[in-house]
Design an enzyme around this catalytic site. Structure first.
Site, PDB file in Angstrom:
ATOM      1  N   ASP A 155      -6.397 114.585 -76.775  1.00  0.00           N
ATOM      2  CA  ASP A 155      -7.504 115.196 -77.499  1.00  0.00           C
ATOM      3  C   ASP A 155      -8.598 115.512 -76.486  1.00  0.00           C
ATOM      4  O   ASP A 155      -8.570 115.019 -75.351  1.00  0.00           O
ATOM      5  CB  ASP A 155      -8.016 114.226 -78.562  1.00  0.00           C
ATOM      6  CG  ASP A 155      -9.164 114.787 -79.367  1.00  0.00           C
ATOM      7  OD1 ASP A 155      -9.145 115.990 -79.658  1.00  0.00           O
ATOM      8  OD2 ASP A 155     -10.085 114.028 -79.688  1.00  0.00           O
TER       9      ASP A 155
ATOM     10  N   GLU B  36     -26.289 123.358 -80.002  1.00  0.00           N
ATOM     11  CA  GLU B  36     -27.511 123.827 -80.637  1.00  0.00           C
ATOM     12  C   GLU B  36     -28.666 122.866 -80.394  1.00  0.00           C
ATOM     13  O   GLU B  36     -29.799 123.268 -80.147  1.00  0.00           O
ATOM     14  CB  GLU B  36     -27.289 124.027 -82.129  1.00  0.00           C
ATOM     15  CG  GLU B  36     -28.425 124.718 -82.834  1.00  0.00           C
ATOM     16  CD  GLU B  36     -28.027 125.209 -84.207  1.00  0.00           C
ATOM     17  OE1 GLU B  36     -27.947 124.355 -85.111  1.00  0.00           O
ATOM     18  OE2 GLU B  36     -27.797 126.408 -84.368  1.00  0.00           O
TER      19      GLU B  36
ATOM     20  N   PHE C  13     -23.574 131.300 -88.944  1.00  0.00           N
ATOM     21  CA  PHE C  13     -22.438 131.354 -88.026  1.00  0.00           C
ATOM     22  C   PHE C  13     -21.130 131.063 -88.758  1.00  0.00           C
ATOM     23  O   PHE C  13     -21.080 130.267 -89.681  1.00  0.00           O
ATOM     24  CB  PHE C  13     -22.630 130.320 -86.914  1.00  0.00           C
ATOM     25  CG  PHE C  13     -21.396 130.067 -86.094  1.00  0.00           C
ATOM     26  CD1 PHE C  13     -21.104 130.869 -85.010  1.00  0.00           C
ATOM     27  CD2 PHE C  13     -20.524 129.039 -86.416  1.00  0.00           C
ATOM     28  CE1 PHE C  13     -19.961 130.653 -84.256  1.00  0.00           C
ATOM     29  CE2 PHE C  13     -19.377 128.819 -85.672  1.00  0.00           C
ATOM     30  CZ  PHE C  13     -19.101 129.629 -84.582  1.00  0.00           C
TER      31      PHE C  13
ATOM     32  N   LYS D  21     -28.192 134.980 -81.577  1.00  0.00           N
ATOM     33  CA  LYS D  21     -27.523 134.358 -80.443  1.00  0.00           C
ATOM     34  C   LYS D  21     -26.047 134.212 -80.783  1.00  0.00           C
ATOM     35  O   LYS D  21     -25.686 133.960 -81.943  1.00  0.00           O
ATOM     36  CB  LYS D  21     -28.133 132.996 -80.111  1.00  0.00           C
ATOM     37  CG  LYS D  21     -27.923 131.925 -81.172  1.00  0.00           C
ATOM     38  CD  LYS D  21     -28.558 130.618 -80.761  1.00  0.00           C
ATOM     39  CE  LYS D  21     -28.327 129.540 -81.832  1.00  0.00           C
ATOM     40  NZ  LYS D  21     -29.003 128.271 -81.526  1.00  0.00           N
TER      41      LYS D  21
ATOM     42  N   THR E 288      -6.532 120.109 -79.275  1.00  0.00           N
ATOM     43  CA  THR E 288      -7.878 119.858 -79.774  1.00  0.00           C
ATOM     44  C   THR E 288      -8.181 120.690 -80.998  1.00  0.00           C
ATOM     45  O   THR E 288      -7.599 121.761 -81.199  1.00  0.00           O
ATOM     46  CB  THR E 288      -8.915 120.160 -78.671  1.00  0.00           C
ATOM     47  OG1 THR E 288     -10.234 119.968 -79.183  1.00  0.00           O
ATOM     48  CG2 THR E 288      -8.768 121.583 -78.161  1.00  0.00           C
TER      49      THR E 288
ATOM     50  N   ASP F  73     -11.078 121.982 -81.359  1.00  0.00           N
ATOM     51  CA  ASP F  73     -12.138 122.905 -80.974  1.00  0.00           C
ATOM     52  C   ASP F  73     -11.675 124.344 -81.115  1.00  0.00           C
ATOM     53  O   ASP F  73     -10.487 124.655 -81.028  1.00  0.00           O
ATOM     54  CB  ASP F  73     -12.565 122.668 -79.521  1.00  0.00           C
ATOM     55  CG  ASP F  73     -13.470 121.462 -79.396  1.00  0.00           C
ATOM     56  OD1 ASP F  73     -13.725 120.826 -80.431  1.00  0.00           O
ATOM     57  OD2 ASP F  73     -13.909 121.161 -78.279  1.00  0.00           O
TER      58      ASP F  73
ATOM     59  N   ARG G 280      -7.857 124.588 -81.975  1.00  0.00           N
ATOM     60  CA  ARG G 280      -7.981 124.738 -83.422  1.00  0.00           C
ATOM     61  C   ARG G 280      -6.726 124.261 -84.138  1.00  0.00           C
ATOM     62  O   ARG G 280      -6.241 124.870 -85.088  1.00  0.00           O
ATOM     63  CB  ARG G 280      -8.279 126.199 -83.791  1.00  0.00           C
ATOM     64  CG  ARG G 280      -9.589 126.731 -83.271  1.00  0.00           C
ATOM     65  CD  ARG G 280     -10.782 125.983 -83.802  1.00  0.00           C
ATOM     66  NE  ARG G 280     -10.995 126.183 -85.227  1.00  0.00           N
ATOM     67  CZ  ARG G 280     -11.811 125.441 -85.964  1.00  0.00           C
ATOM     68  NH1 ARG G 280     -12.482 124.443 -85.414  1.00  0.00           N
ATOM     69  NH2 ARG G 280     -11.966 125.672 -87.230  1.00  0.00           N
TER      70      ARG G 280
ATOM     71  N   LYS H  33      -0.773 118.763 -84.230  1.00  0.00           N
ATOM     72  CA  LYS H  33      -0.704 117.985 -82.994  1.00  0.00           C
ATOM     73  C   LYS H  33       0.606 117.205 -82.932  1.00  0.00           C
ATOM     74  O   LYS H  33       1.282 117.175 -81.901  1.00  0.00           O
ATOM     75  CB  LYS H  33      -1.893 117.021 -82.907  1.00  0.00           C
ATOM     76  CG  LYS H  33      -3.246 117.677 -82.716  1.00  0.00           C
ATOM     77  CD  LYS H  33      -4.340 116.623 -82.582  1.00  0.00           C
ATOM     78  CE  LYS H  33      -5.701 117.268 -82.361  1.00  0.00           C
ATOM     79  NZ  LYS H  33      -6.775 116.278 -82.155  1.00  0.00           N
TER      80      LYS H  33
ATOM     81  N   ASN I 203      -8.193 111.959 -86.535  1.00  0.00           N
ATOM     82  CA  ASN I 203      -7.453 113.212 -86.445  1.00  0.00           C
ATOM     83  C   ASN I 203      -6.368 113.172 -85.378  1.00  0.00           C
ATOM     84  O   ASN I 203      -5.550 114.085 -85.281  1.00  0.00           O
ATOM     85  CB  ASN I 203      -8.413 114.366 -86.166  1.00  0.00           C
ATOM     86  CG  ASN I 203      -9.236 114.144 -84.912  1.00  0.00           C
ATOM     87  OD1 ASN I 203      -9.681 113.031 -84.640  1.00  0.00           O
ATOM     88  ND2 ASN I 203      -9.435 115.175 -84.126  1.00  0.00           N
TER      89      ASN I 203
END
Length: 1183
Positions: A376, A473, A514, A537, A651, A653, A754, A760, A783
């Site tokens: 991960d 952020e 977003f 942004k 991951t 992400d 993602r 996984k 996860n």
């Protein structure tokens, strides 16, 4: 369901929905009615009971015995026990088998019960939801609930959930008890980011989304209490749907031993058949002559039946070729190795006060054979800490420091002190370029507008102590705060800031939130003068194409800066703004309002409205954020790569954020080396077969290119392949899975982004299925549990994301860098020790047992034993057990620092060189050779020898004592030669066991015991009379020399002509170790997600899901409150390993047939995996 912030558990009230075990095989939809138990029980849904242990009181004995008798040897010894209960065929007492067997089963059962209890008892109370709930109301205004989802997706940032507006006021228990709404929703599934349902109440229906759900595993934060309706419970929850089944893990050596035991049993049967045939022939030709005074015992009435009984007698006598003590010894050795891991101070984290823990004792040697690591990212490789590092404003770049050179800049220019300039500055903020601060002080308009955008364009919810939806952020808002633009507070319609010491309030007109498709966010605000401005942004790949044409020159300069930041591995964002007239705002506001209220295709309509206003923007600049790695991660990846371990990152992400993480290793092992080419598999929007075939064709071309480059001697290929497919593409056939695996295995490293927890596990299963390699999975959150359970070895990081990964793991520690020592030191040593132990064990037992076989030809095949029965009993228990245990626990070929200094030493385990079928046959061949010498040398010498008084020595008892003594001495000398690392314990065990043999033998052959038990001790005086004869000692010395000298000669020749890598490293002077290099001037003590080459960027800084924009503008969220490795040791030749590896690759399947020198990297998105994994027994997923 109700939960309180201080409560360590949940209260199921009378109005809660109870759900029971499901018997419906294919549930199409779920219906749940609040406060109606009778209605809900009709559907027999799953209860909330989840079994976290393998055994319970009822199932422990049968399940554990079933698992233990999967060991072929245990079944074999049970069979022997049954045979020994038959007096006609047994020449040994039944207790010689039942006692060791019962001991083995008991010890193993206690160990298994302890392991299972420890793993289950480590559950600690946490404030997390225990079922999937529909949020009805909470103690916060407007039904808000703040949660942390680290156990689900690995993200530690706080998230917000909100109840449906009509139920948000049901906080009173009386109101909740009268609530009778019915929920109709999708059936249980594993999609963590999606929920689709409808609430029917008071003749109206309300749409339910994932924003209304509280999933099992979420942790309640900053919320006093919340109330919910259970939708999914127990195994139906999304967390459990993503958790793999607990598997009984066994090492490759265990599986090989089962095969070898079958072979040995076959060999034993062959020997029994040979001796039984010999018995039949002897009884027919010779034995029949003695029937008058030595008749057969009933019920034997002919020579064939006597041979049949003789066969089983020899099976019992020769069973010691695989003694049951082998398995006891293996368990003891593994237990010792586990304690060494637990006691290793080099794997103790003082910051966390956490030591490494071996949570299982059955997989230690497997740690020395790992070829693939699946890791991960967030929390495992990274600290999940972001820092503002560089920026570009109006074509000028600021920020001189990257983490690699931070120590240099801290000495030369020093860290900026913002306190005199800004009393509200964050004292922990670090920046080293004073020109940016001076630009703010002198009032540069572009610089001030840059930080004004950062202070306004976000969804941060807290005052000063910022709570952002993503660490990125938070880092940007903190940077704006330090440079004088401080976000103070917000209301549904305003944002309050402090700009250069002066308070300012902006009217918040709209938030364009977003999401992963837009890859940007915007806010529209009106300042005190009435000017309306849109601030935006987002990822440069989407924002730069929406700029006004007059920005072309500035865009080119900023793009160059972005490329520089990307080369340093920083996460980038582009910033822009647009001024709006009142008419433009009014017209757009109306279209936005219509899209927001649409009942169908709401998301598409909002996206179109956002796209309409986010055009013709003016570029302000770009930001660069650093994502810090854990200490030692780059060096660990570098060293593991040199050990030929492939590292795949799986991951959750987003795809664009992961490549910036992928280059985390040092410059020598970067996933994207300097100057490499960038290849992309372009996304295909069409759902047709042609679009999927295009993806397959690109994978095939890349694989062919990789193989061609790998086969070309003078070509070094450095490619990075980005694979992504359309989100809802159909599943392809099995050839896509094959091409994906072929391409991935040609790469130096693979990044899958993602991916869901279940995906996984599927990637791990894919490698296990096709590559037949040992896999290790490491993660820190719930996860990662399914991945950890699927891999051969699971490692849990006891970090900040809970303990679910640790509870499901086989080994645990607190830092990724400890994985290096776990594998290269403990794993390699465990594999080495176990292999040496097994080789010696089989050798000594074949040498011991085969003497019986040769003796059978000289005793009329009568199943008479060579040795005294007490020697047979004590040989494996006393005389030879401790020396081999000491070697198996303490032995090592090189010290630990050598193992880390020369990672190539790890490769013999991957190639399975130290114990395999070939090594096994060599061991038994040596054992058979030793048995021949030990039988025939004493037989030849003693047959004509006599004592000094003329009495012949050719008697059975003298021969038995001589052979037994020679055997013990030979095997003791052999283990002395095999031991590579001597400790006091080794000396005591080897020489003590040899001494114990003589002590016990003289005691057993003494007249004292004979007088007490005349029927049990038949060798009275044999030891004393035999060992007093010089010819006996000469015979023993001769047999020892004949057994040992060839072994010594062979080893010296091998060491001189074909030395192993470990032989060349044993006595070399200690050079500069890897650890030393890490601590040098060029070390990386605190990494970042490192260098990328080329123009690869868009590691934009946003969370993985939609932001809080809609929530903020609704007014319902307001809860007001205060290696790089500088140098490496010289690379020594290991040609013999490379030769074997090439042979292995040549004979391997076509999936892995690429030269290891090819340096490739593959990025795979979640949607791509849905195509690649949808074949065979893998499941199709649509997101």
């Amino acid at each position: 369901m109700h939960t309180h912030r201080q409560a360590p558990f949940f209260f199921l009230s009378v109005y809660s929905c109870f759900i029971f075990a499901s018997c419906v095989s294919a549930e199409e939809e779920r219906r749940v009615r609040a406060n109606d138990r009778e209605y809900n029980e009709k559907f027999q849904y799953a209860s909330n009971c989840i079994m976290t242990s393998k055994y319970n009181i009822i199932t422990f004995l049968p399940v554990n015995l079933f698992e233990q008798f999967q060991e072929v040897a245990n079944t074999y010894f049970l069979f022997l026990l049954i045979l020994q209960l038959i007096p006609q065929i047994s020449s040994l007492s039944w207790f010689t088998t039942i006692v060791p067997l019962a001991l083995v089963l008991t010890i193993t059962a206690v160990k298994d019960a302890t392991d299972d209890y420890v793993m289950d008892a480590n559950l600690t109370y946490r404030i997390y939801f225990q079922a999937d709930l529909l949020l009805l109301s909470s103690s916060e205004p407007h039904g808000l609930c703040y949660i942390e989802t680290a156990e689900l997706d690995g993200e530690t940032n706080m998230k917000v959930r909100q109840s449906v507006s009509v139920t948000s006021e049901l906080g009173d228990q009386n109101n909740l008890s009268s609530f009778n709404g019915e929920v109709v929703c999708e059936p249980p599934n594993n999609k963590l980011d999606r929920f689709c349902g409808t609430l029917y109440w008071r003749d109206k229906k309300y749409t339910l989304t994932n924003q209304n759900m509280l999933l099992r595993g979420c942790v309640l934060r900053n919320t006093e209490a919340c109330y919910g309706l259970v939708i999914f419970a127990g195994p139906d929850t999304k967390l459990m749907q993503n958790s793999g089944r607990t598997k009984f893990k066994r090492t490759s050596i265990d599986r090989l031993m089962n095969t070898l035991v079958l072979w040995i049993f076959g060999f034993l049967v062959c020997m029994g058949v040979i001796l039984a045939i010999g018995n039949a022939v002897w009884e027919r030709e010779v034995g029949s002559l003695f029937q008058s005074y030595l008749p057969w015992d009933p019920p034997v009435d002919n020579f064939l039946f006597n041979a049949f009984l003789s066969f089983w007698s020899y099976v019992i006598i020769l069973n010691t070729v695989v003694p049951i003590s082998l398995y006891v010894s293996v368990e003891v050795i593994r237990l010792g190795h586990s304690y060494f891991i637990n006691w290793d101070q080099h794997m103790f984290c003082s910051q966390c006060n956490t030591a490494a823990e071996a949570r299982t004792t059955t997989l230690n040697e497997e740690l020395g054979q790992v070829e693939y690591i699946f890791s991960d990212k967030t929390g495992t490789l990274t600290q999940n800490i972001m820092s503002f590092n560089k920026c570009s404003i109006n074509g000028q770049t600021f920020g001189k420091c990257t983490l690699k050179h931070r120590h240099v800049y801290s000495r030369t220019c020093g860290r900026l002190d913002f306190t005199p300039f800004n009393p509200l500055a964050d004292l922990d903020f670090c920046f080293y370029d004073d020109t940016l601060l001076e630009s703010v002080k002198v009032g540069d308009l572009h610089t001030q507008e840059f930080f004004r955008l950062l202070s306004l364009c976000h969804t941060v919810m807290r005052e000063l102590v910022y709570k952002a939806q993503s660490p990125d952020e938070g880092a940007l808002v903190t940077a704006a705060r330090n440079f004088g633009f401080v976000f103070r507070s917000r209301t549904p319609g305003t944002i309050s800031t402090t700009e250069m010491g002066r308070p300012a309030t902006y009217t918040l007109l709209a938030i364009l939130d977003f999401n992963n498709i837009r890859k940007r966010m915007s806010v529209i605000v009106r300042n005190a003068e009435g000017r309306i401005r849109l601030y935006c942004k987002g990822a440069d790949t989407v924002l730069l194409e929406r700029l006004h044409p007059c920005n072309q020159e500035l865009t080119n300069i900023t793009s160059d800066h972005l490329n520089e930041y990307a080369a340093d591995g920083l996460r980038t964002l582009a910033l822009a703004y647009r001024d709006l007239t009142e008419d433009e705002w009014e017209a757009w506001s109306e279209s936005h309002r219509c899209a927001d209220k649409a009942t169908d295709c709401r998301e598409d309509r909002l996206a179109a409205a956002y796209e309409q206003i986010e055009q013709d923007m003016m570029l302000l600049g770009a930001t660069a954020i650093e994502d810090k790695l854990q200490e030692g991660v780059p060096e660990t990846i570098a060293v593991l790569s040199l050990a030929n371990i492939k590292i795949w990152v799986l991951t959750g992400d987003k795809q664009a954020a992961v490549p910036s993480s992928s280059t985390s290793s040092s410059s020598s092992t970067s996933f994207q080396p300097h100057g490499q080419h960038l290849w992309r598999v372009r996304p295909h929007n069409q759902r047709s077969q042609s679009g999927m075939n295009n993806t397959l064709m690109q994978l095939t071309l890349m694989t062919a290119h990789a193989k061609l480059a790998g086969a070309t001697k003078n070509v070094t290929v450095n490619c990075q392949e980005i694979a992504s497919c359309q989100k809802y593409a159909h599943a392809l056939e099995a050839d896509m899975e094959t091409e994906f695996l072929s391409t991935a295995c040609a790469c130096k490293a693979v990044i899958c982004c993602r991916v869901t927890p279940l995906q996984k596990a599927q990637v791990v299963e894919l490698i296990k299925k096709h590559k037949k390699a040992v896999t290790l999975a490491i993660g820190d959150g719930a996860n990662d549990v399914s991945m950890i359970k699927s891999a051969h070895i699971g490692v849990g990081i006891s970090g900040q994301e809970g303990i679910q990964a640790v509870l499901a793991s086989d080994y645990s520690f607190s830092q990724f860098r400890f994985l290096q020592r776990l594998l290269l030191v403990h794993g390699r040593w465990s594999y080495l020790r176990m292999c040496r132990f097994l080789c010696y064990f089989f050798y000594k037992n074949f040498a011991f047992t085969m003497v019986h076989f040769w003796f059978g030809f000289f005793c009329g095949f009568s199943a008479q034993t060579v040795y005294d029965q007490y020697f047979i009993t004590l040989y494996n228990i006393v005389y030879t057990s401790l020396p081999v245990l000491a070697m198996g626990i303490f032995d090592q070929d090189v010290p630990d620092h050598r193992s880390l200094e020369y990672p190539k030493l790890y490769e013999p385990g991957q190639l399975n060189l130290l114990f395999n079928k070939k090594e096994f046959f060599i061991c038994i061949a040596q054992g058979i050779y030793t048995s021949v010498v030990l039988f025939f040398v004493p037989y030849a010498v003693l047959s004509d020898a006599s004592q000094s008084n003329g009495v012949p020595l050719a008697d059975y008892q003298t021969f038995a004592v001589t052979t037994a003594t020679a055997l013990v001495i030979v095997v003791s000398v052999q283990i002395a030669l095999d031991t590579g690392f001597w400790t006091v314990i080794n000396h005591v065990c080897v020489w003590g066991s040899l001494g114990s043999y003589f002590t016990i033998m003289f005691a057993l052959h003494s007249q004292s015991l004979f007088r007490i038990f005349p029927n049990q001790f038949h060798f009275v005086g044999s030891a004393q009379s035999t060992l007093l004869q010089p010819v006996v000692w000469l015979t023993i010395a001769l047999a020892t020399a004949i057994c040992i000298v060839p072994v010594l000669a062979f080893r010296f020749l091998k060491l001189d002509l074909k030395p192993q890598l470990s032989d060349t490293k044993k006595r070399k002077p200690v050079g500069r170790s890897v650890g030393g290099a890490w601590r040098g001037t060029g070390s990386v003590s605190e990494g970042r997600l490192g260098a990328r080459g080329g123009s690869r960027r868009s590691g934009y800084a946003f969370a993985h899901q939609e932001g809080f924009g809609e929530l903020i503008t609704s007014g319902k969220n307001m809860r007001l409150s205060s290696m790089a490795l500088a140098s490496f040791a010289s690379r020594h030749s290991s040609g013999w390993i490379d030769t074997l590896r090439r042979k292995k690759h040549t004979s391997a399947q076509h999936l892995g047939g690429v030269q290891s020198s090819t340096q490739l990297c593959l990025w795979v998105s979640s949607s791509t995996l849905k195509l690649l994994l949808c074949s065979g027994r893998l499941t199709r997923y649509t997101y």
